[in-house]
Design a protein around this motif. Structure first.
Motif, PDB file in Angstrom:
ATOM      1  N   TRP A  20     -19.746 -69.992 -34.350  1.00  0.00           N
ATOM      2  CA  TRP A  20     -20.367 -70.205 -35.664  1.00  0.00           C
ATOM      3  C   TRP A  20     -21.838 -70.584 -35.515  1.00  0.00           C
ATOM      4  CZ3 TRP A  20     -22.691 -74.750 -37.224  1.00  0.00           C
ATOM      5  CH2 TRP A  20     -22.433 -75.882 -36.433  1.00  0.00           C
ATOM      6  N   TYR A  24     -25.079 -68.663 -37.242  1.00  0.00           N
ATOM      7  CA  TYR A  24     -26.087 -69.321 -38.077  1.00  0.00           C
ATOM      8  C   TYR A  24     -27.483 -69.200 -37.464  1.00  0.00           C
ATOM      9  CZ  TYR A  24     -22.737 -71.409 -41.318  1.00  0.00           C
ATOM     10  OH  TYR A  24     -21.786 -71.604 -42.296  1.00  0.00           O
ATOM     11  N   LEU A  28     -28.586 -67.126 -40.606  1.00  0.00           N
ATOM     12  CA  LEU A  28     -28.936 -68.070 -41.672  1.00  0.00           C
ATOM     13  C   LEU A  28     -30.449 -68.144 -41.811  1.00  0.00           C
ATOM     14  CD1 LEU A  28     -27.583 -70.188 -43.606  1.00  0.00           C
ATOM     15  CD2 LEU A  28     -28.036 -71.888 -41.818  1.00  0.00           C
ATOM     16  N   LEU A  62     -25.916 -79.669 -41.089  1.00  0.00           N
ATOM     17  CA  LEU A  62     -26.235 -78.727 -40.019  1.00  0.00           C
ATOM     18  C   LEU A  62     -27.237 -79.349 -39.047  1.00  0.00           C
ATOM     19  CD1 LEU A  62     -25.884 -75.885 -38.843  1.00  0.00           C
ATOM     20  CD2 LEU A  62     -27.780 -75.132 -40.313  1.00  0.00           C
ATOM     21  N   ILE A  77     -33.429 -70.894 -36.758  1.00  0.00           N
ATOM     22  CA  ILE A  77     -32.539 -69.947 -37.423  1.00  0.00           C
ATOM     23  C   ILE A  77     -33.285 -68.662 -37.803  1.00  0.00           C
ATOM     24  CG2 ILE A  77     -31.000 -71.760 -38.290  1.00  0.00           C
ATOM     25  CD1 ILE A  77     -32.404 -71.568 -40.999  1.00  0.00           C
ATOM     26  N   ASN A 254     -19.388 -66.009 -45.261  1.00  0.00           N
ATOM     27  CA  ASN A 254     -20.031 -67.323 -45.253  1.00  0.00           C
ATOM     28  C   ASN A 254     -20.201 -67.825 -46.684  1.00  0.00           C
ATOM     29  OD1 ASN A 254     -21.306 -69.473 -43.674  1.00  0.00           O
ATOM     30  ND2 ASN A 254     -23.176 -68.902 -44.757  1.00  0.00           N
TER      31      ASN A 254
END
Length: 326
Positions: A20, A24, A28, A62, A77, A254
């Protein structure tokens, strides 16, 4: 794929537990207006918007997991899109696609407007150049993000299924028309002049010999039209399937809107909520989804209990157990 391969070459160990994080880091991005990680429609993420508090919560969680400050997050990211933009700009410079005369005219027009509002000439010129660059990026790159995100998500999952689930590439057709998958009817020959009918192209499939075992649909987020798409694809799969072996139909997403997720996990064929069904829905990071929403997560907790709603790590482990080659 080249950007993703370059990323994974220096990413260290990749396994189901940290998959994951890699998703991200690659996909992301920051919502510029809100200064937060983008997990919902932009207008609802701004201060005062209905999703602002949850976006703040997610961004804080996060950063805490990665042990970084919020200021450090943008650099950590959006790796895929940054790489694609760099390549696009390189090609534009080689092809001379940016019209310097038009660029100069736009800067002059913006500068004149700013001067008319009382801003001094030198400062107005600096601001005009900044606005021109940001506008060009917004209008030329904004829609390109959708394309990079859509196919990039699929490509990234393909890499994870190879690296983590140990499934060989020949078992993983990517964006292949359903008529080209084993266990489905071949497309009938088209008469000259007949329009070509659009058939579903499953994002990722897992096949062995003459059987398609899994069709996985990868959607970063859900909208109303996506539910209609799911229904159409599901009906097409059922109508054209020739194999007697059961087909597993999975969604990987997501989506952070509980209501949208609830619509998907609650859908069953023939009911008003939609004529499609996913055997399982896998969220990129179910623990962060739960922590972000707190008590509201209870609305979809029953599907976690039944195993219909799970996390990306579960998907990778399950696929390795069923199809992986050590």
């Amino acid at each position: 794929m080249r950007v993703l391969e370059e990323y994974f070459a220096g990413a260290g160990a990749v396994n189901e537990a940290n998959a994951w994080e890699h998703v991200y880091r690659c996909l992301l991005w920051m919502n510029v207006g809100a200064g937060l990680a983008h997990i919902y429609d932009s207008n609802h993420m701004q201060s005062g918007g209905v999703f602002h508090a949850r976006a703040v919560r997610f961004t804080e969680l996060l950063c805490k997991r990665w042990n970084i400050s919020q200021k450090e997050l943008p650099a950590r990211i959006d790796i895929l899109f940054k790489g694609c933009v760099a390549e696009l700009k390189r090609r534009e410079e080689e092809d001379g696609e940016i019209d310097s005369e038009t660029e100069s005219e736009l800067i002059s027009a913006i500068q004149a407007q700013l001067c008319g509002e009382g801003i001094k000439d030198d400062r107005a010129l600096v601001l005009a150049r900044m606005i021109e660059v940001q506008s060009r990026d917004f209008f030329t790159l904004g829609n390109k993000r959708k394309n990079a995100l859509g196919e990039g998500f699929e490509d990234l999952l393909l890499i994870l299924l190879q690296r983590v689930s140990q499934i060989p590439l020949e078992k993983l057709p990517l964006r292949t028309p359903v008529s080209g998958l084993p266990g489905f009817r071949r497309a009938p020959p088209r008469n000259k002049g007949d329009p070509r009918k659009r058939e579903p192209h499953p994002d990722i499939a897992i096949v062995e010999g003459d059987i398609t075992h899994v069709i996985a649909t990868a959607k970063w987020s859900m909208r109303q039209d996506r539910e209609t798409q799911f229904q159409s694809e599901y009906n097409s799969f059922q109508m054209n399937k020739t194999q007697t072996t059961e087909l597993t139909y999975a969604l990987i997403t997501n989506e952070f809107d509980i209501a949208r997720l609830k619509n998907v996990v609650n859908a069953e064929p023939g009911r008003d909520r939609g004529g499609y069904i996913f055997h399982n829905v896998y969220h990129i990071c179910l623990p962060l989804l739960r922590e972000t929403h707190g008590d509201r997560f209870k609305e979809i907790e029953p599907w976690v209990g039944t195993g219909k709603l799970r996390s990306l790590d579960n998907f990778l482990v399950e696929m390795r157990g069923r199809f992986g080659e050590q």
